[in-house]
Design an enzyme around this catalytic site. Structure first.
Site, PDB file in Angstrom:
ATOM      1  N   HIS A  89      -7.563  -5.658  -0.077  1.00 64.46           N
ATOM      2  CA  HIS A  89      -6.374  -4.959   0.417  1.00 64.46           C
ATOM      3  C   HIS A  89      -5.667  -5.620   1.601  1.00 64.46           C
ATOM      4  CE1 HIS A  89      -4.108  -1.345  -0.271  1.00 64.46           C
ATOM      5  NE2 HIS A  89      -4.092  -1.046   1.011  1.00 64.46           N
ATOM      6  N   SER A 111       0.819  -1.208   0.000  1.00 69.01           N
ATOM      7  CA  SER A 111       0.000   0.000   0.000  1.00 69.01           C
ATOM      8  C   SER A 111       0.866   1.278   0.000  1.00 69.01           C
ATOM      9  CB  SER A 111      -0.942  -0.069   1.199  1.00 69.01           C
ATOM     10  OG  SER A 111      -1.924   0.914   1.119  1.00 69.01           O
ATOM     11  N   ASP A 132      -9.627  -5.694  -4.540  1.00 66.75           N
ATOM     12  CA  ASP A 132      -9.011  -4.597  -3.786  1.00 66.75           C
ATOM     13  C   ASP A 132      -9.524  -3.270  -4.333  1.00 66.75           C
ATOM     14  OD1 ASP A 132      -7.301  -2.734  -2.598  1.00 66.75           O
ATOM     15  OD2 ASP A 132      -5.557  -4.059  -2.739  1.00 66.75           O
TER      16      ASP A 132
END
Ligand SMILES: *[C@@H]1O[C@H](CO)[C@@H](O)[C@H](O)[C@H]1NC(C)=O
Ligand SMILES: *[C@@H]1O[C@H](CO)[C@@H](O)[C@H](O)[C@H]1NC(C)=O
Ligand SMILES: *[C@@H]1O[C@H](CO)[C@@H](O)[C@H](O)[C@H]1NC(C)=O
Length: 412
Positions: free
Chosen positions: A387, A184, A354
């Site tokens: 995610h 991320s 995601d």
């Protein structure tokens, strides 16, 4: 700065918030849980003691000072349980977490499912970063965290100061090039840093999980939420300061968002991040006992600018005059992802569900690598992952981490 910040602030917070709601059974108790006593295995003695030694691994705490005075805490897991491999040849890996969490988020599953411990058992010298503002890196040579000046930074500074300090420390101690692994925000600062080439001479390869750089394809629902919420005012109140998700004001923001947007927060996960396929309820408990961590409000605003622009830029001070003062140009300088050296070995893994690293945005990101040497690019698509699966899924070892290990070993 205010209106541009609101969308991103809502967005990023909701993303985190929905992450915390991953287990539906936990959802109803969420607010109470954040406010209440952490149930177990919190890291008051540091991350090594709470989350690595308990599994029977060696672990060292390190402090690293950045050029602008922040004192960052790192963990080193120098070898696996069996001590396998040649100590002189163990290759260092730096594992860099994402926004609103710290390094402990990698260590919440049982040992055989944790990325850092898996890498250590595979013979790597594992280092974990904790960016400025997170609980063990909330220190500075001259400032303290109650002062606005302490929070005067964005991810630009993670690129200019935090990553270089960590790289120098690891490289100085091991004399070896480093494998980088980001998740991320950890991928965003990796991409931008490597595009500026400052660290590439100390870098061996990079594995990017849930890669983000372009964020313009977030669901329209989120933009609606932000537009209808009162976040703009709230940011003005918070000002240049700590953005602490556990504080009262941010708690009110969450409730406000859910209420104003008429969203059942129980369903936020599905609405925003997509559905994480494979998280363990006990791990979520630990996650909530340890996270979220603070960042700076200015960082949240910069991220929101990143959401709006298709171009990656440094922090926008909001007027050409002010940008001129800081950068000598009317618009903030651009980060050119295509400038990452074309022979840098890269591994990407992204998830079909995601919604943060949205598939459309990841494809646009991958487009920036069209001139990359094709034998230096590994791209993995995991259809059922969202995610948080990349840091905590019970099956991430088989699905992603074994591939990461193979990739790193191939660069030896
Ligand atoms: C979930 O986590 C708990 C506690 O760490 C562990 O005992 C259990 O085996 C895990 N479940 C799975 C499916 O990995
Ligand atoms: C924040 O940093 C900028 C330079 O990046 C400086 O101009 C400004 O005065 C700083 N503000 C505070 C409160 O430290
Ligand atoms: C970005 O970098 C690439 C590769 O070095 C170069 O060809 C391209 O012109 C650069 N783009 C910009 C906008 O500077």
């Amino acid at each position: 700065m205010v209106p541009s910040g609101s969308i991103g602030l809502a967005l990023w917070f909701l993303i985190f918030f929905s992450l915390s709601l991953t287990n539906p059974l936990e959802a109803r108790g969420h607010f109470g849980r954040l406010a209440g006593k952490p149930p177990q295995r919190t890291a008051s003695d540091g991350i090594c003691a709470s989350s690595v030694h308990i599994f029977g691994y060696k672990c060292e705490e390190h402090d690293v000072v950045t050029q602008d005075g922040y004192i960052l805490n790192m963990q080193r897991i120098p070898e696996g349980r069996t001590g396998a491999g040649n100590p002189a040849k163990r290759q260092p890996v730096l594992i860099q977490h994402g926004i609103l969490v710290d390094g402990i988020s990698w260590l919440l599953n049982p040992a055989d499912q944790n990325l850092p411990l898996i890498l250590a058992d595979q013979g790597f010298d594992v280092w974990m970063g904790n960016t400025r503002g997170t609980r063990f890196s909330k220190r500075h040579k001259y400032l303290n965290a109650n002062q606005p000046a302490f929070w005067n930074w964005t991810w630009d500074e993670l690129v200019s100061y935090d990553l270089p300090a960590m790289f120098d420390h690891i490289h100085g101690l091991t004399g070896q090039k480093i494998h980088y692994l980001g998740h991320s925000l950890g991928t965003l600062i990796g991409f931008t840093s490597f595009s500026e080439k400052g660290l590439v001479d100390k870098l061996k390869s990079a594995a990017m999980l849930s890669p983000i750089a372009y964020l313009s394809h977030m669901t329209t629902v989120l933009v609606d939420i932000a537009a209808r919420s009162f976040l703009a005012e709230a940011i003005a109140i918070i000002g240049l300061a700590e953005f602490n998700p556990k504080s009262g004001i941010v708690g009110k923001l969450i409730k406000g968002i859910c209420h104003d947007a008429n969203i059942d927060c129980y369903d936020l996960l599905a609405v925003i991040t997509g559905k994480n396929c494979c998280l363990n309820a006990s791990t979520i408990d630990l996650f909530l006992a340890n996270e979220p961590q603070s960042t700076s409000t200015k960082n949240m605003i910069h991220l929101s600018q990143t959401v709006r622009d298709k171009v990656l830029r440094k922090y926008n001070y909001g007027s050409s005059d002010r940008n001129m003062k800081h950068y000598g140009q009317a618009l903030p300088p651009v980060y050119n992802i295509s400038a990452i050296p074309h022979d840098l070995p890269l591994f990407f893994s992204y998830g079909g569900l995601d919604r943060l690293a949205d598939v459309t945005d990841v494809k646009y990101l991958l487009d920036q690598f069209k001139f990359h040497n094709s034998d230096k690019m590994d791209v993995q698509f995991v259809k059922e992952y969202a995610h948080a699966d990349f840091i905590m899924a019970v099956n991430a070892k088989d699905v992603v981490y074994n591939q990461v290990v193979t990739f790193f070993k191939r660069q030896a």
